[in-house]
Design an enzyme around this catalytic site. Structure first.
Site, short mmCIF file in Angstrom:
data_model
loop_
_atom_site.label_atom_id
_atom_site.label_comp_id
_atom_site.label_asym_id
_atom_site.label_seq_id
_atom_site.Cartn_x
_atom_site.Cartn_y
_atom_site.Cartn_z
N ARG A 28 0.83 -1.21 0.00
CA ARG A 28 0.00 0.00 0.00
C ARG A 28 0.87 1.26 0.00
O ARG A 28 1.88 1.32 0.71
CB ARG A 28 -0.94 0.00 1.21
CG ARG A 28 -1.93 -1.14 1.15
CD ARG A 28 -3.14 -0.97 2.05
NE ARG A 28 -3.86 -2.26 2.08
CZ ARG A 28 -4.68 -2.67 1.13
NH1 ARG A 28 -4.95 -1.90 0.09
NH2 ARG A 28 -5.27 -3.85 1.22
N ASP A 29 0.46 2.24 -0.79
CA ASP A 29 1.18 3.51 -0.85
C ASP A 29 1.08 4.21 0.51
O ASP A 29 0.01 4.22 1.14
CB ASP A 29 0.59 4.41 -1.95
CG ASP A 29 1.53 5.53 -2.34
OD1 ASP A 29 2.07 5.49 -3.45
OD2 ASP A 29 1.74 6.44 -1.51
N ASN A 86 4.79 6.28 -13.79
CA ASN A 86 5.44 7.55 -14.06
C ASN A 86 6.90 7.32 -14.46
O ASN A 86 7.55 6.41 -13.93
CB ASN A 86 5.39 8.45 -12.82
CG ASN A 86 3.96 8.82 -12.45
OD1 ASN A 86 3.14 9.10 -13.32
ND2 ASN A 86 3.65 8.81 -11.16
N HIS A 99 7.62 1.33 -10.84
CA HIS A 99 6.45 0.88 -10.08
C HIS A 99 5.17 1.25 -10.81
O HIS A 99 5.08 2.28 -11.48
CB HIS A 99 6.44 1.46 -8.66
CG HIS A 99 6.65 2.94 -8.61
ND1 HIS A 99 7.90 3.52 -8.73
CD2 HIS A 99 5.77 3.96 -8.48
CE1 HIS A 99 7.78 4.83 -8.66
NE2 HIS A 99 6.48 5.13 -8.50
#
Ligand code: 5GP
Length: 118
Positions: A28-29, A86, A99
């Site tokens: 989880r971020d 990104n 990621h």
């Protein structure tokens, strides 16, 4: 220099791991941008999309299988979700370990904040 994500894979920094296998780790971020915000990363430290090679094809494909399974487990598969990778400065990449962001849990709005380029 190991990135923070390598330290998470090694268990040196705590994270809420939702998936781990021999090729891919997902957690989880720390600063979620949506109700569900999971980061899916190759265990191999590939810095950016610019650095992927043919040898990485299976691992990169596996990231999509893991994304599919996590989306299902999180209950967001049917309504839908967004996957974002990104790359470098213009892409807004902050951590230089490739990621995939898995985001969902509510309508996510327009794909880009500005919507225009110039
Ligand atoms: P980027 O901007 O590089 O695509 O995204 C990096 C993401 O990593 C950000 O969403 C940020 O919140 C997340 N992140 C940065 N440091 C940590 C950390 O130590 N733990 C976790 N779980 N996420 C992190």
């Amino acid at each position: 220099m190991a990135t923070i994500f390598e330290k998470i894979i090694a268990g040196e920094i705590p994270a809420t791991i939702v998936h781990k296998d021999d090729r891919v780790t997902a957690f989880r971020d720390i600063s979620p941008q949506a109700a569900v915000h999971v980061l899916i990363i190759p265990n191999k430290p590939i810095p950016t999309v610019n650095d992927v090679s043919e040898a990485d094809e299976a691992t990169l494909g596996h990231m999509f299988i893991v994304a599919r399974d996590i989306a299902k487990k999180e209950g967001i598969a049917e309504n839908g979700f967004r996957l974002i990778i990104n790359c470098n400065k213009h892409g807004g990449q902050v951590v230089y370990h490739l990621h995939m962001h898995l985001l969902g849990g509510a309508p996510l709005g327009p794909m880009l904040a500005g919507g225009k380029h110039g």
